[in-house]
Design an enzyme around this catalytic site. Structure first.
Site, PDB file in Angstrom:
ATOM      1  N   SER A  36      -7.322  11.609   1.529  1.00  0.00           N
ATOM      2  CA  SER A  36      -8.164  12.567   0.490  1.00  0.00           C
ATOM      3  C   SER A  36      -7.768  12.872  -0.819  1.00  0.00           C
ATOM      4  O   SER A  36      -6.638  12.038  -1.223  1.00  0.00           O
ATOM      5  CB  SER A  36      -7.850  14.042   1.395  1.00  0.00           C
TER       6      SER A  36
ATOM      7  N   THR B 290       1.046  -1.172   0.043  1.00  0.00           N
ATOM      8  CA  THR B 290      -0.090   0.023   0.077  1.00  0.00           C
ATOM      9  C   THR B 290       0.884   1.324  -0.028  1.00  0.00           C
ATOM     10  O   THR B 290       1.343   1.603  -0.953  1.00  0.00           O
ATOM     11  CB  THR B 290      -1.032  -0.077   1.249  1.00  0.00           C
TER      12      THR B 290
ATOM     13  N   GLU C   3       6.532   4.810   7.452  1.00  0.00           N
ATOM     14  CA  GLU C   3       5.941   6.060   6.926  1.00  0.00           C
ATOM     15  C   GLU C   3       6.688   7.165   7.383  1.00  0.00           C
ATOM     16  O   GLU C   3       6.566   7.537   8.492  1.00  0.00           O
ATOM     17  CB  GLU C   3       4.411   6.349   7.014  1.00  0.00           C
TER      18      GLU C   3
ATOM     19  N   ASN D  57       0.214  10.813   6.682  1.00  0.00           N
ATOM     20  CA  ASN D  57      -1.045  10.313   7.263  1.00  0.00           C
ATOM     21  C   ASN D  57      -2.331  11.386   7.319  1.00  0.00           C
ATOM     22  O   ASN D  57      -3.274  11.118   7.527  1.00  0.00           O
ATOM     23  CB  ASN D  57      -0.699  10.006   8.679  1.00  0.00           C
TER      24      ASN D  57
ATOM     25  N   LYS E  25       3.665  -6.908   3.916  1.00  0.00           N
ATOM     26  CA  LYS E  25       3.467  -5.506   3.540  1.00  0.00           C
ATOM     27  C   LYS E  25       3.089  -4.884   5.120  1.00  0.00           C
ATOM     28  O   LYS E  25       2.653  -5.402   5.892  1.00  0.00           O
ATOM     29  CB  LYS E  25       2.147  -5.488   2.560  1.00  0.00           C
TER      30      LYS E  25
ATOM     31  N   THR F 226       0.102  -3.136  11.408  1.00  0.00           N
ATOM     32  CA  THR F 226      -0.505  -3.253  10.163  1.00  0.00           C
ATOM     33  C   THR F 226      -0.202  -3.865   9.140  1.00  0.00           C
ATOM     34  O   THR F 226       0.723  -3.265   8.216  1.00  0.00           O
ATOM     35  CB  THR F 226      -1.027  -1.916   9.498  1.00  0.00           C
TER      36      THR F 226
END
Lengths: 392, 392
Positions: A392, A155, A268, A387, A177, A188
């Protein structure tokens, strides 16, 4: 390597159109036997995605013939329709495999097919794209498809993650992942491990639980627990070798540890990988609680980002736990310099070199002989940016 | 207004040179009686700063003649020397007040003087500057000194914080400092409240505990608990009015609530103030646990910063708690739009207007009739910047 490193498995990864950008988004892993033993570990979040509820149920039989995974949508918080979609996906995989004649193991049925999803919560999957994608994924199954499968489950991951270990004549391989929402009771992440060792599902289960407890469970990038975490281990028995239980468990642990480290390195927005080692704790539980508290302290994570050896924030985090310790006996080292001794000022903080990506914090509780290590990342403006813009 | 709004108190705020930039850094609040009743609430962090250990001890007598507060250094994790410094500060305040003839209440003694410190952890205070500063602060004591005292306790606060409430003939006033490290069991804050009501220390204690439980304790800006949090309430009895207990408690609650709201609005780097209201919980404890879990979810806080009504992250946070709920009965509203109904997709998320600073999240657990509200902030690049550069 990945999930096809072990004999007896085929895999594929294709673009079904679930992701609007056209990137690969559907992976398939098939166990061609002769054995079909499997075990799984799932998120402890009480809000579980439809595929988690499905796969937990399927795993109760201790056997899987295939795992289908999609990125581009988590199918979490999607109600009865979401669960129907997961069921329909498993049915479609079974039907497509049987139609293709890939039924060496006695034919496929939905009840032996695990489903994993990852992506945004609260959106139904585009089944008009996913179901035709299954046919495409079946058509591309290959004993060399492991890398493509690993790529299709990404992702926000910047790289795909695979690992392999093994013993004399047998192999354990895997893919993972995960980049954000990495936390306790599994990050996650979606992880599929495969082995050609000839072992039963109870052995798989014990090896997998032991391995995740000290690897994935101790990765805590941002303290946020996912609705979709799944780690599966499938055994084909194709090597016809039954390893010693301890040796097998160690190979599973190695692959999990390798993948867990890759998750942390790809977190991230992170600029630092932080190893929080808690030593001399009264119990392992104390060590884990303290390690998590330190790893989740936003102020400390910002300080590390600024290459500031702010040990006061470490003590402040330790102080919020129930672990056994005396405040005036705590010691803290950052990158080898004992900046805090006996709860107060220790060696000169200017001696701490924080220029490199890896940061090593040791918290000495002086309360016993147990220890634990938690891995986390710094908190950066890039994390905030990534994040705040994700959906959006 | 501030701590000198109530009759019977004098205060001052001066620059002692503790802060290298020359800003005010020492505040003094003196109770001139006739009563000396006092109560206090302290951080629940087990790593407590020297002034917290000192003031907890002093408060056991239920009386205070003065409070001395410094910014520019927390005097936390400073060992026996740090505690000696706190003691010496209280001794110096007593001596200086007595020398100045300000001994209407029978003379000052260190054992009736509370000390509060705020600033960086792990540094000894510059006593060669602080102690002479005490003389200066005593010399400037005034019944109008409340604002100056409030200014002198600021650290990263952008504004000083004061509030006032009261009844017929009596007043409760207060000052607060706090901007980062705002969390549970009190935020990183120093708060001094004064009243001229004629009430005993047990009434003060009950009113203060009741007030902090639903105000400061429910401010959770960044989940990080301080080593120095202190809230003090001093009564002079100078109004000669003894209010009804409930009326008095409500005035204390109002001042605490007002100051708590000011803390949230001034939180480091924040661009949004987020009101997390948990309703229909089985118990108030459940509501608080769920509220805190939502308030501490970094991914959600980033989403709110990006004006993204990402309700999946709310559900994911609820799912990590032990509260009573069924996943398929959860409802979530963001700024009045029920974006999640029965655990799945609700009203159109595009209807959510998030342009303004205040964001209101309602989490409906559908499990009972209890509720609680937690206040937090968004997570921003400015927060990261401010806290990665704070001590360097």
């Amino acid at each position: 390597m990945s999930v096809t490193a072990a004999k007896g498995f085929t895999a594929s990864g294709i673009a079904a159109g679930i992701k609007e950008n056209g990137n690969p988004d559907l992976a398939l892993v098939v166990n061609n036997g002769p054995k079909l033993a499997a075990a799984g570990v799932f998120t402890s979040n009480r809000v579980k995605a439809a595929p988690v509820l499905w796969s937990e149920q399927v795993l109760k039989g201790g056997e899987l013939t295939a795992v289908v995974l999609n990125s581009g949508g988590a199918n979490a918080c999607t109600g009865p329709k979401g669960f129907q979609d997961t069921h329909a996906t498993a049915e479609k995989v079974a039907e497509s495999l049987n139609t293709a004649g890939l039924d060496e193991t006695g034919g496929h049925a939905a009840g032996m097919i695990a489903v994993c999803s990852t992506g945004l919560i609260g959106l139904l999957l585009p089944m008009d794209k996913l179901l035709p994608g299954v046919d495409k994924a079946v058509a591309q199954l290959s004993p060399h498809g492991g890398e493509k499968a690993a790529i299709a489950i990404k992702t926000t991951d910047s790289v795909h993650k695979t690992a392999v270990a093994g013993g004399n004549g047998w192999t354990v391989g895997g893919m993972a992942k995960g980049a954000g929402m990495l936390a306790p009771g599994l990050a996650t992440m979606l992880v599929v491990l495969t082995t050609d060792a000839d072992v039963e599902s109870d052995v798989l289960d014990r090896a997998l639980r032991a391995a995740t407890r000290t690897t994935f469970d101790r990765v805590d990038s941002d303290g946020c627990m996912s609705t979709n975490d799944t780690v599966l281990l499938l055994a084909s028995g194709a090597s016809q070798v039954t390893p010693d239980d301890a040796e097998f468990a160690e190979a599973v642990r190695k692959v999990c540890d390798d993948l867990a480290q890759q998750l942390i390195r790809d977190a991230e927005g992170a600029s630092k990988d932080i190893k929080v080692e808690v030593v001399n704790a009264a119990s392992e539980d104390d060590a884990v609680e303290v390690g998590r508290s330190i790893a989740r302290n936003n102020l400390l994570k910002c300080a590390i980002h600024g290459e500031d050896p702010n040990w006061g924030r470490v003590l402040s985090a330790i102080g919020t736990t129930r672990a056994a310790f005396e405040p005036d006996q705590l010691n803290v080292a950052i990158n080898g310099v004992w900046v805090c001794k006996n709860g107060g000022v220790g060696e000169d903080r200017d001696k701490v070199d924080m220029r490199y990506r890896e940061v090593h914090i040791i918290a000495d509780l002086a309360a016993g002989g147990e220890s634990a290590t938690i891995w986390t990342n710094d908190l950066t403006a890039d994390y905030v940016h990534e994040n705040s813009a994700y959906s959006s």
